[in-house]
Design an enzyme around this catalytic site. Structure first.
Site, mmCIF file in Angstrom:
data_model
loop_
_atom_site.group_PDB
_atom_site.id
_atom_site.type_symbol
_atom_site.label_atom_id
_atom_site.label_comp_id
_atom_site.label_asym_id
_atom_site.label_seq_id
_atom_site.Cartn_x
_atom_site.Cartn_y
_atom_site.Cartn_z
ATOM 1 N N GLY A 22 0.843 -1.168 0.127
ATOM 2 C CA GLY A 22 -0.025 0.117 -0.082
ATOM 3 C C GLY A 22 0.968 1.243 -0.095
ATOM 4 O O GLY A 22 1.963 1.257 0.152
ATOM 5 N N GLY A 64 2.685 3.655 1.405
ATOM 6 C CA GLY A 64 3.441 3.807 2.875
ATOM 7 C C GLY A 64 3.971 5.151 2.872
ATOM 8 O O GLY A 64 4.150 5.837 4.032
ATOM 9 N N ARG A 65 3.977 5.721 1.668
ATOM 10 C CA ARG A 65 4.724 7.341 1.745
ATOM 11 C C ARG A 65 4.024 8.039 0.384
ATOM 12 O O ARG A 65 4.854 8.942 0.043
ATOM 13 C CB ARG A 65 6.154 7.155 1.585
ATOM 14 C CG ARG A 65 6.750 6.637 0.517
ATOM 15 C CD ARG A 65 8.176 6.992 0.399
ATOM 16 N NE ARG A 65 9.041 6.293 -0.827
ATOM 17 C CZ ARG A 65 10.078 6.479 -1.157
ATOM 18 N NH1 ARG A 65 10.635 7.311 -0.566
ATOM 19 N NH2 ARG A 65 10.690 5.622 -1.982
ATOM 20 N N LYS A 79 4.354 12.084 -3.476
ATOM 21 C CA LYS A 79 5.393 10.934 -2.766
ATOM 22 C C LYS A 79 6.259 11.491 -1.906
ATOM 23 O O LYS A 79 6.834 12.604 -2.322
ATOM 24 C CB LYS A 79 5.945 10.211 -4.093
ATOM 25 C CG LYS A 79 7.191 9.142 -3.625
ATOM 26 C CD LYS A 79 7.532 8.320 -5.101
ATOM 27 C CE LYS A 79 8.682 7.127 -4.656
ATOM 28 N NZ LYS A 79 8.949 6.696 -5.798
ATOM 29 N N ASP A 118 9.336 6.047 7.385
ATOM 30 C CA ASP A 118 8.959 7.222 8.099
ATOM 31 C C ASP A 118 7.931 7.840 6.879
ATOM 32 O O ASP A 118 7.705 9.201 7.195
ATOM 33 C CB ASP A 118 9.991 8.015 8.078
ATOM 34 C CG ASP A 118 10.927 8.322 7.061
ATOM 35 O OD1 ASP A 118 10.411 7.831 5.780
ATOM 36 O OD2 ASP A 118 11.913 8.673 6.800
ATOM 37 N N ARG A 137 3.397 13.388 -8.478
ATOM 38 C CA ARG A 137 3.586 12.538 -9.709
ATOM 39 C C ARG A 137 2.032 12.339 -10.548
ATOM 40 O O ARG A 137 1.260 12.232 -9.955
ATOM 41 C CB ARG A 137 3.900 10.993 -9.162
ATOM 42 C CG ARG A 137 3.905 9.909 -10.202
ATOM 43 C CD ARG A 137 4.890 8.744 -9.764
ATOM 44 N NE ARG A 137 3.747 7.831 -8.646
ATOM 45 C CZ ARG A 137 4.612 6.902 -8.018
ATOM 46 N NH1 ARG A 137 5.862 6.844 -8.337
ATOM 47 N NH2 ARG A 137 3.991 6.208 -7.273
ATOM 48 N N ASP A 151 4.218 -4.870 -7.544
ATOM 49 C CA ASP A 151 3.509 -3.571 -6.969
ATOM 50 C C ASP A 151 3.965 -2.490 -7.751
ATOM 51 O O ASP A 151 3.604 -1.500 -7.734
ATOM 52 C CB ASP A 151 3.830 -3.340 -5.525
ATOM 53 C CG ASP A 151 5.248 -3.330 -5.106
ATOM 54 O OD1 ASP A 151 5.685 -4.500 -5.422
ATOM 55 O OD2 ASP A 151 5.861 -2.548 -4.694
ATOM 56 N N ASN A 152 4.998 -2.673 -8.723
ATOM 57 C CA ASN A 152 5.672 -1.573 -9.432
ATOM 58 C C ASN A 152 5.372 -1.938 -10.963
ATOM 59 O O ASN A 152 6.040 -1.479 -11.645
ATOM 60 C CB ASN A 152 7.070 -1.484 -8.991
ATOM 61 C CG ASN A 152 7.558 -1.038 -7.913
ATOM 62 O OD1 ASN A 152 6.461 -0.406 -7.187
ATOM 63 N ND2 ASN A 152 8.517 -1.278 -7.430
ATOM 64 N N ASP A 160 7.674 4.166 -10.928
ATOM 65 C CA ASP A 160 8.685 4.062 -9.595
ATOM 66 C C ASP A 160 10.128 3.859 -10.058
ATOM 67 O O ASP A 160 10.580 2.655 -10.219
ATOM 68 C CB ASP A 160 8.196 2.671 -8.743
ATOM 69 C CG ASP A 160 7.794 2.842 -7.308
ATOM 70 O OD1 ASP A 160 8.551 4.047 -7.040
ATOM 71 O OD2 ASP A 160 7.130 2.437 -6.607
HETATM 72 P P1 AMP Z 1 8.828 0.967 -3.357
HETATM 73 O O1 AMP Z 1 10.023 0.179 -3.379
HETATM 74 O O2 AMP Z 1 9.263 2.196 -3.526
HETATM 75 O O3 AMP Z 1 8.085 0.365 -4.783
HETATM 76 O O4 AMP Z 1 7.986 0.748 -2.247
HETATM 77 C C1 AMP Z 1 7.624 -0.737 -1.836
HETATM 78 C C2 AMP Z 1 6.656 -0.503 -0.544
HETATM 79 O O5 AMP Z 1 7.492 0.148 0.469
HETATM 80 C C3 AMP Z 1 5.391 0.450 -0.543
HETATM 81 O O6 AMP Z 1 4.528 0.052 -0.194
HETATM 82 C C4 AMP Z 1 6.138 1.878 -0.305
HETATM 83 O O7 AMP Z 1 4.734 2.614 0.311
HETATM 84 C C5 AMP Z 1 6.687 1.388 1.034
HETATM 85 N N1 AMP Z 1 7.684 2.287 1.342
HETATM 86 C C6 AMP Z 1 8.910 2.767 0.540
HETATM 87 N N2 AMP Z 1 9.590 3.555 1.514
HETATM 88 C C7 AMP Z 1 8.915 3.963 2.328
HETATM 89 C C8 AMP Z 1 9.068 4.903 3.514
HETATM 90 N N3 AMP Z 1 10.095 5.876 3.617
HETATM 91 N N4 AMP Z 1 8.109 5.037 4.294
HETATM 92 C C9 AMP Z 1 7.036 3.936 4.323
HETATM 93 N N5 AMP Z 1 6.910 3.455 3.348
HETATM 94 C C10 AMP Z 1 7.723 3.066 2.474
HETATM 95 MG MG MG Z 2 6.489 1.083 -5.514
#
Ligand code: AMP
Ligand code: MG
Length: 497
Positions: A88, A90-91, A111, A123, A174, A250-251, A260
């Protein structure tokens, strides 16, 4: 045109239960680092009205534009092959959707806008460097004609984010055709929520494949459409040497846009095993694996659609559905190969007169040559256009042992068609073989200046060069030159966390 976003938020409106309504975290000292004027115009926004303190406050998440309904979207995903049932946003937050000047529905999302209920240990924040990186690579992809999400703005928050060292924080805005992912389907499939899966499939079709809305076998048709888009997309990546680096489910989008830009990188010397991501130890997402991974991801999407295609208690129905999706997944390699070949045909400057087998043999042997002699992928193709125009010297200079190249050039020229058309052919090749790509060392240099020294000059100059990737006359050669091999050998990219 004005500063107002004319939001029309179908996701928030039609899909309750698919997200959590949430607010961005306030930023202590917003400052606008980047605003994409061209994209703002495309969206029907007045860029001038988005600049200054008002724009900074908006793009840092401090003042929400009228009509925004920020939500954190739920999704799951296979990360490096392992399934996480809940990832989901997360940021990130989806602010809403609007119709652009051409009537296309576009997501506007943040983002780096703070923690959400999906943040787990994170965070919720993002740093200036990785967000500007997303601008550079996304705009480069766009200029190369590759479907991609794009950055509308980056605002510095004035807050330090804690990584290995403290880094200046930022929020990226974005723009995407949608943020529907393979992982969105996986989230509801994993929970056995068949009704919501059906709703999601219908939503995805309405948004990306409206012509399929009346199809009696809609889920299968959707799978086919996504497979076709991904086959074409990955072929475009391969033909510019792009390595996504984190092709988790998820990407991978349903829209067929690249999303991403974390640990992605462009290849320098041609090598199918090229991988730059610091966390990709096994080379799962290496350059040459990308078509295989796309297929694997599509198989995960197919699995989520099965409950919509068959009553699970009816063995015959299940078998039929499995056979149907298997056919689509099995057809993917050929679909991708055809898209790849079409791109290679153009890159080689060959017209319809050359048959597919001949083009494939020439392309394969060309790549074998580049690999054997560690030739820069981008410059190799670019200098082939010079050879088409009659000057093979710059191309030969890229090869340590040009004799093998010479033999190949004879074969290629025999296929190239009428020598009288050489100048026109070279011009065509220069429109598909870029001169400038985001060279890793140039990207790092620009980001370091922005992040460490608050100097956006190198970023702006690089962005300008990347916006005209085929233009050799006005772009300094420094942007086209490969990094020293020693730099590339040690180059590692990191997920932008
Ligand atoms: P990503 O690798 O950027 O595609 O992220 C994979 C997952 O990790 C997604 O659910 C993001 O929302 C979560 N995520 C990545 N970085 C952070 C962060 N700094 N804080 C919270 N969630 C994160
Ligand atoms: Mg992602």
């Amino acid at each position: 045109m004005n500063a107002a976003f004319r939001f029309d938020n179908t996701y928030a409106r039609e899909l309750p239960g698919f997200y959590v309504a949430w607010k961005p975290a306030p930023a202590p000292a917003p400052r606008l680092l980047y605003l994409n004027h061209g994209l703002a115009d495309e969206l029907g926004l007045d860029a001038a009205a988005l600049q200054g303190p008002a724009g900074a406050a908006l793009f840092a998440g401090n003042t929400l534009p009228d009509g925004a309904e920020p939500i954190a979207q739920a999704y799951a995903g296979h990360q490096f092959g392992g399934f996480s049932p809940q990832l989901g946003d997360g940021r990130a937050l989806l602010l809403g959707e609007l119709l652009d000047r051409q009537g296309r529905r576009r997501d506007i999302a943040f983002k780096g806008s703070g923690r959400t209920p999906f943040s787990r240990g994170g965070d919720g924040k993002a740093a200036v460097g990785p967000m500007l990186r997303e601008v550079l690579i996304g705009e480069a992809m766009h200029a190369l004609g590759i479907p991609t999400t794009r950055a509308l703005a980056v605002a510095a928050t004035g807050e330090a984010v804690r990584r290995e060292t403290p880094l200046p924080g930022a929020v990226l805005t974005r723009v995407a055709a949608s943020h529907l992912r393979v992982g969105t389907f996986q989230f509801f499939a994993a929970r056995g929520e068949r009704e919501r899966l059906a709703q999601l499939a219908d939503y995805a079709i309405a948004r990306h494949d409206p012509a399929l809305a009346g199809d009696p076998e809609r889920p299968l048709a959707l799978l086919r459409a996504v497979a076709a888009r991904q086959a074409a997309l990955i072929a475009q990546w391969m033909n510019v040497g792009f390595i996504h680096g984190v092709m988790n489910t998820d990407n991978m989008t349903i829209s067929g846009e690249t999303i991403d830009y974390g640990p992605c990188a462009f290849m320098e010397a041609y090598d199918p095993a090229a991988v730059f991501s610091s966390i990709d130890h096994g080379g799962r997402y290496a350059y040459g694996n990308q078509p295989l991974i796309a297929r694997w991801n599509l198989a995960r999407l197919a699995e989520t659609l099965l409950p919509l295609m068959a009553d699970g208690d009816d063995e015959a129905q299940v078998q039929r559905a499995v056979a149907q999706v298997t056919e689509v997944i099995d057809a993917f390699p050929a679909l991708h190969a055809a898209a790849l070949l079409q791109g290679q045909r153009a890159k080689l400057g060959l017209d319809a007169g050359a048959d597919d087998d001949a083009v494939r043999a020439l392309a394969d042997d060309w790549l074998t040559l580049l690999h054997a002699q560690a030739v820069d992928f981008t410059l190799g193709w670019r200098r082939l256009a010079d050879a088409a125009a009659g000057d093979a010297a710059p191309l030969r200079a890229l090869f340590a042992e040009p004799a093998a190249l010479d033999a190949w050039l004879v074969r290629w020229q025999a296929r190239a068609g009428d020598p009288a058309d050489a100048a026109e052919r070279a011009a065509r090749m220069r429109r598909v073989n870029p001169w400038v790509i985001p060279r890793n060392h140039r990207v790092e240099e620009a980001l370091a200046a922005a992040s460490d020294d608050d100097d956006l000059g190198p970023f702006e100059r690089l962005l300008d060069a990347l916006s005209r990737p085929y233009d050799e006359t006005t772009t300094p050669a420094a942007y086209a030159e490969p990094a020293p091999a020693a730099v590339t050998a040690c180059y590692r990219t990191f997920c932008g966390t």
